[in-house]
Design a protein around this motif. Sequence first.
Motif, mmCIF file in Angstrom:
data_model
loop_
_atom_site.group_PDB
_atom_site.id
_atom_site.type_symbol
_atom_site.label_atom_id
_atom_site.label_comp_id
_atom_site.label_asym_id
_atom_site.label_seq_id
_atom_site.Cartn_x
_atom_site.Cartn_y
_atom_site.Cartn_z
ATOM 1 N N SER A 159 1.036 -1.010 -0.026
ATOM 2 C CA SER A 159 0.213 -0.182 -0.087
ATOM 3 C C SER A 159 0.946 1.299 0.166
ATOM 4 C CB SER A 159 -0.876 -0.133 1.206
ATOM 5 O OG SER A 159 -1.729 1.135 1.223
ATOM 6 N N VAL A 160 0.809 2.275 -0.998
ATOM 7 C CA VAL A 160 1.686 3.230 -1.121
ATOM 8 C C VAL A 160 0.421 4.636 -0.934
ATOM 9 C CG1 VAL A 160 3.209 4.425 -2.650
ATOM 10 C CG2 VAL A 160 2.953 2.221 -2.747
ATOM 11 N N ARG A 161 0.736 5.173 -0.017
ATOM 12 C CA ARG A 161 0.038 6.351 0.316
ATOM 13 C C ARG A 161 0.803 7.631 0.342
ATOM 14 N NH1 ARG A 161 -1.723 2.711 3.990
ATOM 15 N NH2 ARG A 161 -4.064 2.006 3.579
ATOM 16 N N PHE A 162 0.219 8.917 -0.417
ATOM 17 C CA PHE A 162 1.063 10.047 -0.361
ATOM 18 C C PHE A 162 -0.093 11.130 -0.799
ATOM 19 C CE2 PHE A 162 0.941 7.908 -4.566
ATOM 20 C CZ PHE A 162 0.603 8.849 -5.576
ATOM 21 N N ARG A 163 0.648 12.339 -0.724
ATOM 22 C CA ARG A 163 0.095 13.487 -1.364
ATOM 23 C C ARG A 163 0.563 14.033 -2.481
ATOM 24 N NH1 ARG A 163 -3.849 15.932 1.804
ATOM 25 N NH2 ARG A 163 -4.303 14.846 4.136
ATOM 26 N N TYR A 164 -0.282 14.365 -3.540
ATOM 27 C CA TYR A 164 -0.082 15.102 -4.589
ATOM 28 C C TYR A 164 -0.993 16.234 -4.744
ATOM 29 C CZ TYR A 164 1.138 15.908 -9.448
ATOM 30 O OH TYR A 164 1.223 16.590 -10.658
ATOM 31 N N GLY A 165 -0.104 17.346 -4.849
ATOM 32 C CA GLY A 165 -1.321 18.649 -5.055
ATOM 33 C C GLY A 165 -2.232 18.888 -3.956
ATOM 34 N N GLY A 166 -1.607 18.494 -2.624
ATOM 35 C CA GLY A 166 -2.505 18.449 -1.548
ATOM 36 C C GLY A 166 -3.621 17.571 -1.325
ATOM 37 N N ALA A 167 -3.773 16.780 -2.368
ATOM 38 C CA ALA A 167 -4.998 15.796 -2.125
ATOM 39 C C ALA A 167 -4.473 14.359 -1.747
ATOM 40 C CB ALA A 167 -5.650 15.611 -3.598
ATOM 41 N N PRO A 168 -4.952 13.699 -0.936
ATOM 42 C CA PRO A 168 -4.130 12.278 -0.783
ATOM 43 C C PRO A 168 -4.521 11.501 -1.752
ATOM 44 C CG PRO A 168 -6.426 12.732 0.513
ATOM 45 C CD PRO A 168 -6.077 13.931 -0.159
ATOM 46 N N GLN A 169 -3.512 10.570 -2.199
ATOM 47 C CA GLN A 169 -3.647 9.424 -2.935
ATOM 48 C C GLN A 169 -3.305 8.222 -2.418
ATOM 49 O OE1 GLN A 169 -4.120 10.556 -6.198
ATOM 50 N NE2 GLN A 169 -4.103 12.930 -5.535
ATOM 51 N N SER A 170 -3.565 7.168 -2.870
ATOM 52 C CA SER A 170 -3.342 5.772 -2.421
ATOM 53 C C SER A 170 -3.425 4.761 -3.794
ATOM 54 C CB SER A 170 -4.522 5.433 -1.547
ATOM 55 O OG SER A 170 -4.197 4.074 -1.101
ATOM 56 N N LEU A 171 -2.251 3.985 -3.609
ATOM 57 C CA LEU A 171 -2.096 2.755 -4.495
ATOM 58 C C LEU A 171 -1.710 1.529 -3.949
ATOM 59 C CD1 LEU A 171 0.559 4.637 -6.877
ATOM 60 C CD2 LEU A 171 -1.874 4.338 -7.270
ATOM 61 N N THR A 172 -2.601 0.497 -4.422
ATOM 62 C CA THR A 172 -2.255 -0.686 -3.612
ATOM 63 C C THR A 172 -1.738 -1.689 -4.859
ATOM 64 O OG1 THR A 172 -4.432 -0.406 -2.387
ATOM 65 C CG2 THR A 172 -3.549 -2.730 -2.661
ATOM 66 N N LEU A 173 -0.666 -2.213 -4.449
ATOM 67 C CA LEU A 173 0.036 -3.010 -5.725
ATOM 68 C C LEU A 173 0.155 -4.347 -5.227
ATOM 69 C CD1 LEU A 173 3.076 -0.311 -6.385
ATOM 70 C CD2 LEU A 173 0.704 -0.574 -7.676
ATOM 71 N N LYS A 174 -0.002 -5.317 -6.102
ATOM 72 C CA LYS A 174 0.079 -6.863 -5.651
ATOM 73 C C LYS A 174 1.694 -6.904 -6.047
ATOM 74 C CE LYS A 174 -2.914 -9.806 -6.927
ATOM 75 N NZ LYS A 174 -3.747 -10.588 -7.816
ATOM 76 N N LEU A 175 2.343 -7.594 -5.134
ATOM 77 C CA LEU A 175 3.836 -8.009 -5.262
ATOM 78 C C LEU A 175 4.021 -9.229 -5.791
ATOM 79 C CD1 LEU A 175 5.200 -6.683 -1.652
ATOM 80 C CD2 LEU A 175 5.196 -5.597 -4.073
ATOM 81 N N PRO A 176 4.859 -9.531 -6.850
ATOM 82 C CA PRO A 176 5.117 -10.574 -7.301
ATOM 83 C C PRO A 176 5.821 -11.638 -6.257
ATOM 84 C CG PRO A 176 6.795 -9.063 -8.126
ATOM 85 C CD PRO A 176 5.936 -8.203 -7.157
ATOM 86 N N VAL A 177 5.301 -11.840 -5.342
ATOM 87 C CA VAL A 177 5.907 -12.637 -4.317
ATOM 88 C C VAL A 177 4.866 -13.899 -4.124
ATOM 89 C CG1 VAL A 177 6.579 -13.191 -1.932
ATOM 90 C CG2 VAL A 177 6.896 -10.970 -3.118
ATOM 91 N N THR A 178 5.066 -15.175 -4.464
ATOM 92 C CA THR A 178 4.290 -16.227 -4.462
ATOM 93 C C THR A 178 5.212 -17.405 -3.711
ATOM 94 O OG1 THR A 178 5.128 -17.057 -6.635
ATOM 95 C CG2 THR A 178 2.921 -15.993 -6.631
ATOM 96 N N ILE A 179 4.534 -18.435 -3.060
ATOM 97 C CA ILE A 179 5.110 -19.325 -2.313
ATOM 98 C C ILE A 179 6.503 -20.223 -3.077
ATOM 99 C CG2 ILE A 179 3.795 -21.393 -2.974
ATOM 100 C CD1 ILE A 179 3.687 -21.987 0.131
ATOM 101 N N ASN A 180 6.306 -20.243 -4.295
ATOM 102 C CA ASN A 180 7.441 -20.727 -4.961
ATOM 103 C C ASN A 180 8.874 -20.140 -4.740
ATOM 104 O OD1 ASN A 180 5.900 -19.277 -7.033
ATOM 105 N ND2 ASN A 180 7.607 -19.731 -8.348
ATOM 106 N N LYS A 181 8.834 -18.803 -4.493
ATOM 107 C CA LYS A 181 9.768 -17.798 -4.524
ATOM 108 C C LYS A 181 10.838 -18.463 -3.290
ATOM 109 C CE LYS A 181 8.603 -14.928 -7.731
ATOM 110 N NZ LYS A 181 9.509 -14.913 -9.018
ATOM 111 N N PHE A 182 10.298 -19.363 -2.554
ATOM 112 C CA PHE A 182 10.863 -19.929 -1.220
ATOM 113 C C PHE A 182 11.341 -21.280 -1.441
ATOM 114 C CE2 PHE A 182 8.241 -16.317 -0.069
ATOM 115 C CZ PHE A 182 9.183 -15.159 0.459
ATOM 116 N N PHE A 183 11.474 -21.870 -2.743
ATOM 117 C CA PHE A 183 11.620 -23.247 -3.072
ATOM 118 C C PHE A 183 13.454 -22.991 -2.712
ATOM 119 C CE2 PHE A 183 8.405 -25.085 -5.742
ATOM 120 C CZ PHE A 183 8.453 -26.453 -5.177
ATOM 121 N N GLN A 184 13.480 -24.316 -2.300
ATOM 122 C CA GLN A 184 15.036 -24.716 -2.166
ATOM 123 C C GLN A 184 15.292 -26.104 -3.120
ATOM 124 O OE1 GLN A 184 17.068 -25.071 1.641
ATOM 125 N NE2 GLN A 184 18.291 -26.763 0.953
ATOM 126 N N PRO A 185 15.691 -25.841 -4.344
ATOM 127 C CA PRO A 185 16.103 -27.042 -5.044
ATOM 128 C C PRO A 185 16.690 -28.363 -4.400
ATOM 129 C CG PRO A 185 16.712 -25.326 -6.199
ATOM 130 C CD PRO A 185 16.487 -24.910 -4.738
#
Length: 731
Positions: free
Chosen positions: A595-621
Motif C-alpha cells: 500500500s503506497v500512500r502519498f499526497r500530490y497537489g495537497g490531495a491524498p493519493q493511494s495505490l495498492t500494488l500486488k507484489l510478485p511474491v508467491t510461495i514458490n519464491k521460497f523453493f530450495q531445489p
Amino acid sequence: MPAVSKGDGMRGLAVFISDIRNCKSKEAEIKRINKELANIRSKFKGDKALDGYSKKKYVCKLLFIFLLGHDIDFGHMEAVNLLSSNKYTEKQIGYLFISVLVNSNSELIRLINNAIKNDLASRNPTFMCLALHCIANVGSREMGEAFAADIPRILVAGDSMDSVKQSAALCLLRLYKASPDLVPMGEWTARVVHLLNDQHMGVVTAAVSLITCLCKKNPDDFKTCVSLAVSRLSRIVSSASTDLQDYTYYFVPAPWLSVKLLRLLQCYPPPEDAAVKGRLVECLETVLNKAQEPPKSKKVQHSNAKNAILFETISLIIHYDSEPNLLVRACNQLGQFLQHRETNLRYLALESMCTLASSEFSHEAVKTHIDTVINALKTERDVSVRQRAADLLYAMCDRSNAKQIVSEMLRYLETADYAIREEIVLKVAILAEKYAVDYSWYVDTILNLIRIAGDYVSEEVWYRVLQIVTNRDDVQGYAAKTVFEALQAPACHENMVKVGGYILGEFGNLIAGDPRSSPPVQFSLLHSKFHLCSVATRALLLSTYIKFINLFPETKAQLAVQTKRVAAQVDGGAQVQQVLNIECLRDFLAPPFLSVRFRYGGAPQSLTLKLPVTINKFFQPTEMAAQDFFQRWKQLSLPQQEAQKIFKANHPMDPEVTKAKLLGFGSALLDNVDPNPENFVGAGIIQTKALQVGCLLRLEPNAQAQMYRLTLRTSKEPVSRHLCELLAQQF
C-alpha cells in the motif's frame, strides 16, 4: 373575473381587455397597462366625484391588471366604498377586489368589517352571501374574531334563506379550519346537527362538510349525527326521496352528498341502536348490489359517480370491521376491479384490499386474489399501482404463502424502480423473519436481497440477520457455508462483505473441515475484497482476521516484510528505491499487497500494488536419486496431499523452454528418474520459519494432443493445490 356582458355597460373594460390581448409583445402590454394605471390614478385623485359605475369599472380594471401579475398599490379605498352600494354588481366587484387583493393586516380591515356587518344584518340574502363569501375567502383571524359569533346564528336561524345557510356553513368551516378556538359551538351544536334533516340538499351537503370537521375534534358532542346521517343516506340510496331530481348526476342520485355522509359515518363506531344499524347495513348492501347491476349509462361520469359511492361504502365497511358478510362481499367486489381497464380503479382496489387483508373476517378472501396481484406486480405500467400491489402482497402474507410472496418480491426487485427498492427490501426482510419456519430460508432470502439490491439494504436489515444467526445454533453452519459461497461472486456488494466478514469470523470454524473452505481459503477470499472496501468495512475485516488468528494458527502471517523509511518529500522527476526484505514464516496462498500512500497537489493519493511474491519464491531445489524420489512419492500418497491438473498447452511445447520454466519455478530437475524420457520430474523444499514443506512434481507432456498432465505431491494439502495452479499457468 366575472363575465362582462353588454348589459353591464362596462364597454371601457371590454376595450381594455381587448387591447391587452392584442399586444404583440410583453413590452407593449406593459406600456398599455402603465397608461391605464396612470389614467385610473388620475380619475381617483381628480376633483370630480366618481359615481358607482365608474368606480366599479376602474376597480375591475385594477383587478384584471393584478391577475395578469402586476402589483397594485392603490384603489383599495374605492373598492371598500363599493361595498356600501345597494347595486349588486357594484357590491360584487368590491367584494371580489377585497377578497383577492386586501392583506389580512391591512388598515382597511376595520372599514371592511363594518361593511360586512351591515350586509349580514341587512337580511338581503344576496348581500349576506357576498359578505359570507368574503369572510371565507379572506379567512383571517381578525375576521374570525369579528364574525365567529354571528355566523352560527345565521346558520341556524329559522328565517335564513337556503342559499344563506349553505354559505354560512361553508364560511364557518373555513374559519374553524383556520382558527378552531374561535368557533365554540356550545348551544348551536344540536341545531347544526339538525341541518342534516334540512329539505334543501345544498344546505345538507354544506352541513355534512362542517359537521365532519367539527366532530373529529369533539366526537361526543356530535354523535347524534349518526342516526340522522343514516336516515338521510337511506333515503338517497333507496331513491325514495322526491328532493333528488335536481341532484341526480348521470342517473346517480346525489353522489357527492352520499360520499360525504359515508365519510361522516367513518368518524364513529358502528351504531349502537339496532334499528339504526340495521338500516345502515341495508344501505351498504344496496350499494354493493347496485355495483353488480348493468350501468345505466356508458358515460364515464356515470361510472365515476357510481364508483365513488362504492369505494366510500367499502371504506366504511372496512372501518367498522364487524360485518363478516359485508367484508367478504367488499373483497369480492374489489377483486373484480383488479383487472379493470381503468388504472385508477385498479389502484383504488389494491389500496382498499390492503386494509381488508388486515381483518380476520376478510383475510382469507383477499388471499384468493394472490395470483392476480402478483401479475399486477409484474405487468403494471404505472409505478404507483405496482407499489400498491407490493403493499397488498405484504398485507396478505401469512405462513401459508410467505415463501411464494417473498420469492415474487425478490424477482420483482431485480427490475423494480429505484424509487421503491428500499421499501421492497424492507418488506421482504420483515416477511422473511416474521414467517421463517426454516431459518436457512431466511438466510438465503437476506443474502439474495444484498445480492440483488445491496445499496438499498440498510444496516438494520443485515444487522438483524447477524443477530438471528448468532442466536440460533441450527443455522450457523448453513449461514457460514452460504455466505462463503456468496463471497466467491466476482462482483460482490460491500454489504455482503460485511455480513461475510462477521459470520465467517464467528462461525467459519464450522466449515473449516472442508478443504474447499479451509481457514486459509476463507482468509484469502475475504482479503481479496479488502482493497475495494470502505474504511468501516476494512475495520470489520481486520476484526475478522484477529478472530481467525485466534481460531486458526495456520492463518497467521503469509510473510515478514521489512521496508526502509522514505523521505517525507520526493522531488518531481526523482526516483526512490525501496528495498523489501521478505521472510516466509509459514506457507501462504495469496500474494502480499504493498500500500503506497502519498499526497500530490495537497490531495491524498493511494495505490495498492500486488507484489510478485508467491510461495514458490521460497523453493530450495533438492537433488535426489530415483530410488529416493519414488520412496518419497509413495509416502505422500494420501488423497489430500496430491493435486493434479490436466490442461491444454497455451504455448509451444518446446522441451528446452519447459525445462527452463521448471528451473525458474524453483525446483530441481531430476534426470533419469521417470521411465518416460519425455516427462519431467522435480523436487524441492519450501523453506519457512515454522516448518519445511517437501514438494515433488511430475509433468507429462503429450505433444500429439497438445496437452499436459501436472501432478504435485507435498506434505500440506493447500500447498499442493496452490503450487499446481501456479505452475500450470506457465504452460
